[in-house]
Motif scaffolding. Structure first.
Motif, PDB file in Angstrom:
ATOM      1  N   LEU A 182     -10.933  10.232 -13.107  1.00 30.74           N
ATOM      2  CA  LEU A 182      -9.549  10.409 -13.543  1.00 30.74           C
ATOM      3  C   LEU A 182      -9.420  11.391 -14.707  1.00 30.74           C
ATOM      4  CD1 LEU A 182      -7.984   6.838 -13.236  1.00 30.74           C
ATOM      5  CD2 LEU A 182      -7.739   8.798 -11.719  1.00 30.74           C
ATOM      6  N   VAL A 239      -0.213  12.576 -16.162  1.00 29.76           N
ATOM      7  CA  VAL A 239      -0.550  11.263 -15.603  1.00 29.76           C
ATOM      8  C   VAL A 239       0.759  10.546 -15.309  1.00 29.76           C
ATOM      9  CG1 VAL A 239      -1.670   9.046 -15.998  1.00 29.76           C
ATOM     10  CG2 VAL A 239      -2.711  11.144 -16.894  1.00 29.76           C
ATOM     11  N   LEU A 273      -1.699   5.256  -9.687  1.00 30.04           N
ATOM     12  CA  LEU A 273      -1.785   6.215 -10.784  1.00 30.04           C
ATOM     13  C   LEU A 273      -2.078   7.588 -10.216  1.00 30.04           C
ATOM     14  CD1 LEU A 273      -3.962   4.551 -13.592  1.00 30.04           C
ATOM     15  CD2 LEU A 273      -1.591   5.301 -13.809  1.00 30.04           C
ATOM     16  N   SER A 307      -3.353  11.363 -11.608  1.00 24.73           N
ATOM     17  CA  SER A 307      -3.848  12.186 -12.708  1.00 24.73           C
ATOM     18  C   SER A 307      -4.049  13.590 -12.148  1.00 24.73           C
ATOM     19  CB  SER A 307      -5.168  11.620 -13.244  1.00 24.73           C
ATOM     20  OG  SER A 307      -5.670  12.400 -14.312  1.00 24.73           O
ATOM     21  N   GLY A 336      -5.625   8.897 -17.897  1.00 22.31           N
ATOM     22  CA  GLY A 336      -5.682   8.289 -16.571  1.00 22.31           C
ATOM     23  C   GLY A 336      -6.662   7.135 -16.525  1.00 22.31           C
TER      24      GLY A 336
END
Length: 257
Positions: free
Chosen positions: A73, A99, A106, A108, A240
């Motif tokens: 990330l 992010v 999530l 990133s 992230g």
């Protein structure tokens, strides 16, 4: 179940089984209560389902799985960890990082406009061609990530660009060891033995010779201490990984309650 020698089935003749689902060439195993299994929660990797199957590989890690998530990330590490394979030559540091949280997902992402054609476009674009380059990483708990590596002629539409799709799936083995599975599509719609050999060599160098020692050393450096007790120092670009760790902590807390 059948006993070929008797009508009686011994009580000890029990084979433990788990619920599984196959999606996009990946076998997902659920080892919790069957009633709690939600196959709709399986992340989408249909972008890897092409006419030519992706290149795949596996790497064991002597580290907790979340340290692998930290690495993936925060792709700024490409600039200094991957000097022997995919180093960006300052391109990533000059780009824009974001992010974004979308529910349980999530993202990133890196956006690098008007840069020389990145390595994955070799043989597709001239090396000195100016492109808009992106690295979009999607994370879903606990450690399932999809990376889109793309470039298009500067100012062009993304969908017309040269795009490689990757899966990075980390499966905990123990609290201190992890199974790292990866898959990568090709930058062209056909398989070429020589190009495949080159790409696989670069990927294995990046993962095994470059990522693995860093991840394992970072984990070993904690000497068994809890990650949050150190405390960690965030440089912003690693937001992230930090957010993923907080989401995991919240999910584990809810599960225990």
């Amino acid at each position: 179940m059948r006993n070929p020698f008797s009508d009686r089935i011994p009580r000890a003749a029990v084979v433990k089984s788990w619920r599984v689902a196959e999606r996009d060439g990946i076998v997902w195993l659920w080892n919790g209560d069957d009633d709690a299994c939600d196959e709709a929660a399986i992340p989408d990797f249909s972008m890897l389902d092409r006419d030519v199957p992706p290149l795949t590989g596996y790497m064991p890690m002597a580290a907790n799985y979340e340290f692998g998530t930290d690495n993936l990330l925060d792709l700024s590490h490409i600039e200094f960890v991957h000097k022997g394979s995919f180093a960006g030559n300052g391109v990533i540091f000059a780009g824009e990082h974001s992010v974004v949280e979308e529910g349980d997902t999530l993202r990133s992402n890196w956006w690098m406009p008007d840069v020389d054609a990145p390595g994955h476009t070799r043989g597709v674009y001239p090396p000195d061609m100016k492109t808009d380059h992106w690295l979009d990483m999607r994370w879903n708990a606990p450690a399932t990530m999809q990376l889109e590596i793309g470039a298009t002629p500067a100012g062009g539409a993304r969908q017309d660009g040269c795009i490689v799709q990757q899966a990075h799936i980390l499966t905990p083995e123990t609290a201190t060891t992890t199974h790292y599975f990866w898959a990568s599509s090709r930058p062209t719609p056909v398989a070429d033995e020589e190009i495949d050999k080159m790409v696989r060599g670069l990927l294995e160098q990046a993962f095994i010779a470059e990522d693995k020692p860093i991840i394992e050393a970072a984990y070993k450096n904690l000497d068994g201490a809890d990650f949050w007790d150190q405390p960690p120092l965030s440089l912003g670009v690693d937001a992230g990984g930090v957010r993923a760790r907080r989401k995991i902590a919240a999910l584990l807390s809810a599960q225990q309650q």
